[in-house]
Design an enzyme around this catalytic site. Structure first.
Site, PDB file in Angstrom:
ATOM      1  CG  LEU A  84     -40.898 -11.090  10.938  1.00 17.10           C
ATOM      2  CD1 LEU A  84     -41.481 -12.122  11.899  1.00 17.10           C
ATOM      3  CD2 LEU A  84     -40.291  -9.928  11.727  1.00 17.10           C
ATOM      4  CD  GLU A  85     -32.447 -12.114   6.971  1.00 17.86           C
ATOM      5  OE1 GLU A  85     -32.170 -13.098   7.690  1.00 17.86           O
ATOM      6  OE2 GLU A  85     -31.673 -11.184   6.776  1.00 17.86           O
ATOM      7  CG  LEU A  86     -36.929 -13.894  11.921  1.00 18.54           C
ATOM      8  CD1 LEU A  86     -38.003 -14.687  12.638  1.00 18.54           C
ATOM      9  CD2 LEU A  86     -36.724 -12.543  12.568  1.00 18.54           C
TER      10      LEU A  86
ATOM     11  N   GLY B  59     -32.977  -9.570  12.020  1.00 17.27           N
ATOM     12  CA  GLY B  59     -32.370  -9.806  13.322  1.00 17.27           C
ATOM     13  C   GLY B  59     -32.712 -11.173  13.863  1.00 17.27           C
TER      14      GLY B  59
ATOM     15  CG  PHE C 158     -37.033  -7.571  12.779  1.00 15.13           C
ATOM     16  CD1 PHE C 158     -36.575  -6.642  13.708  1.00 15.13           C
ATOM     17  CD2 PHE C 158     -36.644  -8.892  12.922  1.00 15.13           C
ATOM     18  CE1 PHE C 158     -35.756  -7.028  14.759  1.00 15.13           C
ATOM     19  CE2 PHE C 158     -35.826  -9.298  13.967  1.00 15.13           C
ATOM     20  CZ  PHE C 158     -35.386  -8.365  14.890  1.00 15.13           C
TER      21      PHE C 158
END
Length: 615
Positions: free
Chosen positions: A319-321, A298, A296
């Protein structure tokens, strides 16, 4: 027969070169065979009409420009009744590009099943087969980079330079790394063993997971879609990509190129599926039992929802937030040397860059000088569209493109005003930009905010906009505290005349990646893992770590000399056990023999072991 001395003097001189040439010839034939199996195959994938230089669409002054929601006046003919739609606009001009029927839960499930069916055959392909796909895509991208850049510009409003740097250059780097290193990373790997298992050999095999998913953001539609696709395909997986509704038009075309490449390379194009839906249908993907891994990219808010949904089937998630990347500028740094790097790091892609520089942290002694240098440059930046229609000669004056929509303009203006009320200085920008030629364009004025207090929202929350924050410090410890003083920890950079001192600061920063005297180069080196800490997410994509995360690492242990020695159960441990005391003495003695820290202790344990065996 040769005498021994004749053989040494003559035979070796004759045989050695012949042997070398023979072995070299065999190796060259083998390499030629390997190259033939993985050489690029040309294919054609024509650019869409809206990317043509002369294309002009209908400009619609409508809330759909911001929300990308349904607009009945823009629906294509023969639309299914009762369905949701996604409307694509050029955010720089407001021109309507296309309207798509949004995927529903049933269609998403069907696409996942199609990818799973295609992957059953594809998982048995060789690394040479997979390299051929990557090489073919790279050849096509390099030869069609102009149309690819225009497609990205049309759907996101970015400039051609930003597309070249963020879309094409990075994607080519990814493909080059996979071609050169992918097999090395994923081929079976020998592992060391211990004394007790010295008669065994141990290996790790990296097997395909099956079907993986990638839920990606809109800021780089080509790279964000292709990067997880490339990694998934090289790992032997099928892949389902869910793109943002903001870039469904461009992503549909980019993914279509991959599917066409698979077809000409002899593989089932169903391996790669594209999903685009509204949030109310997304759980058909995130809760699917077929999906074996989710990447993901976002916002933190949506990332949390994805991670929670994935727990239904214990699906691993990367997760890359968000990020709030700092650039720490050490005392006595040559500001003129690095000012251009900082400008690019801040305003690249109009600030819509997950590893863009959001905070410049500078020593008090150089604050005023740097502020004036930035102010002079920022005030001259010109937003606009690089695609028609525009006034003649206007395209050459464009520095920054549009933002993806106007949705965040109220937030940006509010936090900038809050910072001003708290004592910050705003002499450049700070408001949305009303473009003379593109009234419906989503432009925000390039902004510089000086003397920013650490506690303000603008210093704590991700902006994802063409806004530079300048913050001062007195001591290195204070600079590190400011850099670490947000909930984010994605990337960072440190600039200074001493690499040793920069390295010391880099080690103190709470983040996943640091560039020293540079910006964002840790992403151009695709041998490095990419990801963050804290609220910036967890897990890594890119590098060996990212590629292997798309596989099942299976450990296999086998006898080294099966004809000589294999595992057997000593009588003292064989079921049914005759004596628990005797069996305990045997096992505890064995532990001492193997792991005691002195020879005396090992000898006593050996005596105990032999005594238990001899009873």
């Amino acid at each position: 027969m040769f005498h021994s001395d004749e053989y040494d003097d003559d035979g070796v001189d004759f045989i050695t070169p012949l042997t070398v040439f023979f072995v070299l010839g065999i190796w060259l034939v083998f390499r030629r065979y390997q190259d033939m199996r993985s050489r690029a195959i040309p294919f054609r994938w024509h650019g869409p009409e809206a990317a043509e230089p002369g294309w002009i669409g209908v400009t619609v002054n409508n809330p759909s420009l911001d929300s990308h929601r349904r607009d009945d006046r823009l629906l294509p003919p023969f639309c299914p009744p009762g369905r949701e739609y996604i409307t694509s606009f050029d955010p720089a001009t407001g021109m309507h590009i296309h309207t798509f029927v949004a995927d529903d839960g049933g269609e998403i499930t069907h696409k996942i099943e199609k990818a799973a069916e295609a992957q059953r055959l594809y998982r048995g392909t060789s690394f040479a087969d997979r390299r051929r796909v990557i090489r073919s895509l790279k050849k096509w991208l390099v030869e069609n980079q102009d149309v690819c850049a225009r497609v990205a510009c049309r759907d996101t409003g970015k400039t051609l330079v930003d597309a070249a740097l963020g879309e094409i250059l990075t994607t080519c780097s990814k493909m080059d790394w996979l071609i050169s290193n992918g097999e090395r990373v994923l081929k079976p790997e020998s592992r060391r063993t211990n004394l007790m298992l010295s008669y065994k050999t141990s290996e790790v095999h990296f097997e395909p997971l099956g079907v993986v998913a990638a839920i990606v953001s809109w800021n780089y539609p080509l790279h964000n879609a292709w990067s997880p696709i490339l990694a998934a395909l090289f790992a032997g997986n099928g892949v389902v990509v869910k793109c943002s509704e903001h870039v469904i038009w461009s992503t549909t075309w980019f993914v279509g190129a991959v599917q066409e490449c698979l077809r000409v390379c002899g593989h089932n194009p169903d391996l790669v599926q594209l999903v685009c839906c509204w949030p109310n249908q997304a759980e058909a993907l995130t809760k699917s039992p077929i999906i074996k891994h989710i990447t993901f990219i976002g916002s933190e808010e949506v990332g949390r929802k994805v991670a929670i949904a994935a727990t239904d089937h214990l699906t691993p998630v990367t997760l890359e937030l968000g990020g709030k990347d700092p650039a720490v500028i050490m005392p006595a740094t040559d500001l003129n040397k690095w000012i251009s790097i900082w400008m690019r790091g801040i305003y690249q892609n109009s600030g819509q860059n997950c590893i863009g520089i959001e905070r410049l942290i500078v020593h008090t002694s150089q604050y005023d000088e740097l502020y004036m240098m930035l102010l002079e440059r920022v005030a001259k930046l010109t937003p606009g569209s690089v695609l028609p229609p525009q006034a003649e000669g206007y395209i050459n004056a464009i520095d920054c493109g549009a933002m993806i929509s106007r949705d965040r303009f109220d937030f940006l203006e509010q936090v900038i005003q809050e910072a001003k009320n708290a004592g910050a200085i705003i002499e450049a920008g700070g408001t949305r930009f009303r473009h003379a030629y593109h009234e419906e364009g989503a432009f925000f004025t390039p902004t510089l905010v000086g003397d920013v207090p650490q506690e303000t929202r603008i210093a704590q929350e991700e902006l994802f906009a063409p806004v530079a924050l300048l913050m001062k410090y007195d001591t290195i410890e204070e600079a590190i505290a400011i850099a670490n003083g947000t909930r984010y920890g994605l990337g960072a950079s440190v600039f200074g005349p001493s690499e040793e001192k920069c390295m010391q600061v880099a080690k103190e920063l709470e983040c996943g990646m640091v560039s020293i005297n540079d910006f964002g180069v840790f992403y151009l080196n695709q041998d490095l893992p990419f990801g963050g800490v804290k609220a910036s997410g967890y897990g890594r994509f890119g590098g060996p770590e990212g590629l292997r995360s798309l596989t099942n690492p299976k450990a296999i242990v086998v006898d080294r000399w099966p004809w000589l020695v294999q595992t057997s159960i000593p009588k003292v441990l064989d079921y049914p056990i005759a004596s628990l005391v005797q069996s305990w003495d045997f096992v505890s003695g064995l532990v001492g023999v193997l792991y005691a820290d002195t020879w005396h202790a090992r000898f006593r344990s050996l005596t105990k072991l032999m005594g238990a065996t001899g009873r």
